[in-house]
Motif scaffolding. Structure first.
Motif, PDB file in Angstrom:
ATOM      1  N   HIS A 102       0.404  -1.000   0.042  1.00  0.00           N
ATOM      2  CA  HIS A 102       0.126   0.066  -0.367  1.00  0.00           C
ATOM      3  C   HIS A 102       0.934   1.183   0.312  1.00  0.00           C
ATOM      4  CE1 HIS A 102      -3.068   2.699   1.752  1.00  0.00           C
ATOM      5  NE2 HIS A 102      -3.952   2.456   1.227  1.00  0.00           N
ATOM      6  N   HIS A 103       0.281   2.682  -0.630  1.00  0.00           N
ATOM      7  CA  HIS A 103       1.700   3.022  -0.554  1.00  0.00           C
ATOM      8  C   HIS A 103       1.416   3.837   1.034  1.00  0.00           C
ATOM      9  CE1 HIS A 103      -1.996   6.637  -0.072  1.00  0.00           C
ATOM     10  NE2 HIS A 103      -2.483   5.593  -1.269  1.00  0.00           N
ATOM     11  N   GLY A 104       0.683   3.960   1.407  1.00  0.00           N
ATOM     12  CA  GLY A 104       0.644   4.711   2.890  1.00  0.00           C
ATOM     13  C   GLY A 104       2.300   4.038   3.571  1.00  0.00           C
ATOM     14  N   CYS A 105       2.220   2.949   3.010  1.00  0.00           N
ATOM     15  CA  CYS A 105       3.491   2.111   3.769  1.00  0.00           C
ATOM     16  C   CYS A 105       5.098   1.695   3.045  1.00  0.00           C
ATOM     17  CB  CYS A 105       3.653   0.214   4.118  1.00  0.00           C
ATOM     18  SG  CYS A 105       1.832   0.296   4.382  1.00  0.00           S
ATOM     19  N   ARG A 106       4.850   3.157   2.291  1.00  0.00           N
ATOM     20  CA  ARG A 106       6.191   3.279   1.521  1.00  0.00           C
ATOM     21  C   ARG A 106       7.450   4.096   2.076  1.00  0.00           C
ATOM     22  NH1 ARG A 106       4.988   7.419  -3.836  1.00  0.00           N
ATOM     23  NH2 ARG A 106       3.172   6.061  -4.367  1.00  0.00           N
ATOM     24  N   HIS A 107       8.412   3.288   1.853  1.00  0.00           N
ATOM     25  CA  HIS A 107       9.995   3.553   2.321  1.00  0.00           C
ATOM     26  C   HIS A 107       9.760   4.722   0.931  1.00  0.00           C
ATOM     27  CE1 HIS A 107      13.998   3.846   3.844  1.00  0.00           C
ATOM     28  NE2 HIS A 107      13.357   3.223   4.832  1.00  0.00           N
ATOM     29  N   PRO A 108      10.804   6.000   1.768  1.00  0.00           N
ATOM     30  CA  PRO A 108      10.905   7.061   0.637  1.00  0.00           C
ATOM     31  C   PRO A 108      12.299   6.625   0.171  1.00  0.00           C
ATOM     32  CG  PRO A 108      11.994   7.448   3.138  1.00  0.00           C
ATOM     33  CD  PRO A 108      10.804   6.485   3.330  1.00  0.00           C
ATOM     34  N   PHE A 109      12.892   5.822   0.289  1.00  0.00           N
ATOM     35  CA  PHE A 109      14.339   5.751  -0.279  1.00  0.00           C
ATOM     36  C   PHE A 109      13.971   4.268  -1.505  1.00  0.00           C
ATOM     37  CE2 PHE A 109      17.347   5.690   3.423  1.00  0.00           C
ATOM     38  CZ  PHE A 109      16.731   7.037   3.229  1.00  0.00           C
ATOM     39  N   VAL A 110      13.039   4.082  -1.559  1.00  0.00           N
ATOM     40  CA  VAL A 110      11.797   3.061  -3.106  1.00  0.00           C
ATOM     41  C   VAL A 110      12.048   4.094  -4.208  1.00  0.00           C
ATOM     42  CG1 VAL A 110      11.091   0.945  -3.310  1.00  0.00           C
ATOM     43  CG2 VAL A 110      11.718   1.746  -0.728  1.00  0.00           C
ATOM     44  N   VAL A 111      11.008   4.954  -3.194  1.00  0.00           N
ATOM     45  CA  VAL A 111      10.860   6.128  -4.726  1.00  0.00           C
ATOM     46  C   VAL A 111      11.359   5.632  -6.230  1.00  0.00           C
ATOM     47  CG1 VAL A 111      10.306   8.281  -5.400  1.00  0.00           C
ATOM     48  CG2 VAL A 111       9.670   7.674  -2.997  1.00  0.00           C
ATOM     49  N   PRO A 112      12.761   5.359  -6.054  1.00  0.00           N
ATOM     50  CA  PRO A 112      13.323   5.582  -7.754  1.00  0.00           C
ATOM     51  C   PRO A 112      13.212   4.370  -8.180  1.00  0.00           C
ATOM     52  CG  PRO A 112      14.515   6.295  -6.325  1.00  0.00           C
ATOM     53  CD  PRO A 112      13.729   6.363  -5.073  1.00  0.00           C
ATOM     54  N   PHE A 113      12.391   3.406  -7.401  1.00  0.00           N
ATOM     55  CA  PHE A 113      12.358   2.211  -8.358  1.00  0.00           C
ATOM     56  C   PHE A 113      10.907   1.855  -8.610  1.00  0.00           C
ATOM     57  CE2 PHE A 113      15.425   1.795  -5.412  1.00  0.00           C
ATOM     58  CZ  PHE A 113      17.150   0.985  -6.216  1.00  0.00           C
ATOM     59  N   LEU A 114       9.748   3.068  -8.003  1.00  0.00           N
ATOM     60  CA  LEU A 114       8.812   2.298  -8.473  1.00  0.00           C
ATOM     61  C   LEU A 114       8.117   3.059  -9.828  1.00  0.00           C
ATOM     62  CD1 LEU A 114       7.364   4.115  -4.738  1.00  0.00           C
ATOM     63  CD2 LEU A 114       7.500   1.273  -5.626  1.00  0.00           C
ATOM     64  N   TYR A 115       7.179   2.438 -10.943  1.00  0.00           N
ATOM     65  CA  TYR A 115       6.631   2.699 -12.086  1.00  0.00           C
ATOM     66  C   TYR A 115       5.983   4.036 -11.480  1.00  0.00           C
ATOM     67  CZ  TYR A 115       4.937   3.112 -16.388  1.00  0.00           C
ATOM     68  OH  TYR A 115       4.358   3.141 -17.608  1.00  0.00           O
ATOM     69  N   GLY A 116       4.567   3.725 -10.756  1.00  0.00           N
ATOM     70  CA  GLY A 116       3.791   4.357 -10.156  1.00  0.00           C
ATOM     71  C   GLY A 116       2.619   4.185  -9.259  1.00  0.00           C
ATOM     72  N   VAL A 117       1.242   4.075  -9.472  1.00  0.00           N
ATOM     73  CA  VAL A 117       0.207   3.791  -8.082  1.00  0.00           C
ATOM     74  C   VAL A 117      -0.715   3.113  -8.590  1.00  0.00           C
ATOM     75  CG1 VAL A 117      -0.920   4.322  -5.950  1.00  0.00           C
ATOM     76  CG2 VAL A 117       1.035   5.200  -6.686  1.00  0.00           C
ATOM     77  N   PRO A 137      16.281  -0.475   0.751  1.00  0.00           N
ATOM     78  CA  PRO A 137      17.346  -0.449   0.201  1.00  0.00           C
ATOM     79  C   PRO A 137      18.728  -0.492   0.392  1.00  0.00           C
ATOM     80  CG  PRO A 137      16.250   0.874  -1.353  1.00  0.00           C
ATOM     81  CD  PRO A 137      15.571   1.342   0.418  1.00  0.00           C
ATOM     82  N   THR A 138      18.399   0.694   1.128  1.00  0.00           N
ATOM     83  CA  THR A 138      20.352   1.249   1.213  1.00  0.00           C
ATOM     84  C   THR A 138      21.117   0.361   2.198  1.00  0.00           C
ATOM     85  OG1 THR A 138      19.848   2.792   3.189  1.00  0.00           O
ATOM     86  CG2 THR A 138      19.826   2.906   0.890  1.00  0.00           C
ATOM     87  N   LEU A 139      20.068  -0.429   2.957  1.00  0.00           N
ATOM     88  CA  LEU A 139      21.317  -1.455   4.264  1.00  0.00           C
ATOM     89  C   LEU A 139      20.985  -2.663   3.404  1.00  0.00           C
ATOM     90  CD1 LEU A 139      18.412  -1.297   6.800  1.00  0.00           C
ATOM     91  CD2 LEU A 139      20.889   0.087   6.214  1.00  0.00           C
TER      92      LEU A 139
END
Length: 313
Positions: free
Chosen positions: A129-144, A264-266
């Motif tokens: 769900h987009h409410g659980c999104r981690h900010p560092f994953v945004v570059p790998f997302l296509y959309g919602v 993803p940075t970990l």
């Protein structure tokens, strides 16, 4: 008796009285130069004036000798442990002569194992769900779509190839792979995958210090994994797996499937994609298994060729 008369004293009687008095005085108050003895039926024994002092000195000498011997034994054990570790790492990390694996960017042909259509077919593009999104994953997302994050598979595919290629190179060099997962649904699948490819798995509760404090926990010669594969980078309580932090402390490279609610940075080689769908997890396990078995086959082939060339020469 008349006055002025002197009483006569018997000299022999006087001498006997003085002798008896000296004997009594010698028994009660012995002289300083006299050595005190006591008689037994066999012979006279001299009493030690300070027995405790001698005993303590002897105990100190014994303790010092034991400490020196223990230090020598500890040094010998330390040297033997180092020799055993060197022998173990030599047996596992065996270099292969004329290695072309690093010259060819796709030496193990991992790009042929999976393509974009296979990822889409197995629902790798679905996130949380987009409410659980981690900010560092945004570059790998296509959309919602319908409040669900969608991964960009064009960015997931090359990272998956890099992760598979890295695992293949580690296994080709004789490395050990450890599969880690805390998802109860996919736990048997992960353990079965590790068993089929001849590697290790840990799908139960992770005890703290299992990698950072391994010498104290096991007290034996152990070997750290060369790469740790996380099918799920989080545990059941929506927190990062404890093994990720310990791998970072011990400089152990990691490969992990990173969902839209993960960091993803970990992870050393993150693969952005769905880690909840059973079809996606089956695809990951199949790819990891095929990659490891292919790398072991290549390693066995090259070692046999190397041994044949040495026999001919």
């Amino acid at each position: 008796m008349a006055s002025g008369c002197v009483k006569k004293v018997d000299p022999y009687r006087m001498f006997s009285k003085l002798k008896s008095l000296n004997a009594v005085a010698g028994a009660c108050i012995p002289s300083l130069s006299q050595q005190k003895t006591y008689k037994t039926d066999i012979k006279a024994k001299v009493v030690n004036p300070r027995p405790l002092t001698v005993t303590r000195i002897y105990e100190k000498k014994v303790i010092l000798k034991n400490a020196e011997a223990a230090a020598v034994l500890a040094k010998e054990e330390e040297l033997s442990d180092k020799k055993e570790k060197i022998n173990v790492y030599k047996s596992f990390h065996r270099d292969i002569a004329e290695d072309n694996a690093l010259k060819n960017p796709d030496f193990f042909k991992v790009k042929e194992m999976v393509d974009l259509h296979t990822l889409f077919k197995n629902r790798v593009h679905f996130g949380h769900h987009h409410g659980c999104r981690h900010p560092f994953v945004v570059p790998f997302l296509y959309g919602v779509r319908q409040n669900t994050d969608i991964f960009d598979l064009d960015k997931t595919l090359p990272r998956l190839h890099n992760a598979l290629n890295f695992i293949a190179h580690m296994v080709y060099r004789g490395g050990v792979v450890l599969f880690v997962s805390r998802n109860a649904q996919t736990m048997p699948l992960v353990e079965h995958t590790a068993q089929k490819c001849g590697e290790y798995s840990h799908c139960r509760f992770w005890k703290g210090g299992l990698l950072t404090n391994i010498d104290y926990l096991y007290k034996n010669l152990t070997r750290y994994p060369d790469v740790v594969v996380f099918i799920h980078t989080q545990n059941n309580f929506s927190h990062e797996h404890a093994a990720i932090t310990e791998c970072a402390k011990m400089l152990i490279p990691t490969v992990g499937i990173v969902d839209s609610n993960c960091n993803p940075t970990l992870v050393t080689y993150p693969v952005p994609g769905n880690d909840d769908s059973l079809d996606a997890v089956k695809l990951y396990c199949k790819l990891f298994e095929e990659t490891i078995l292919r790398a072991k086959e290549y390693r066995k082939r090259d070692i046999e060729e190397l041994s044949d060339d040495s026999d001919e020469s």
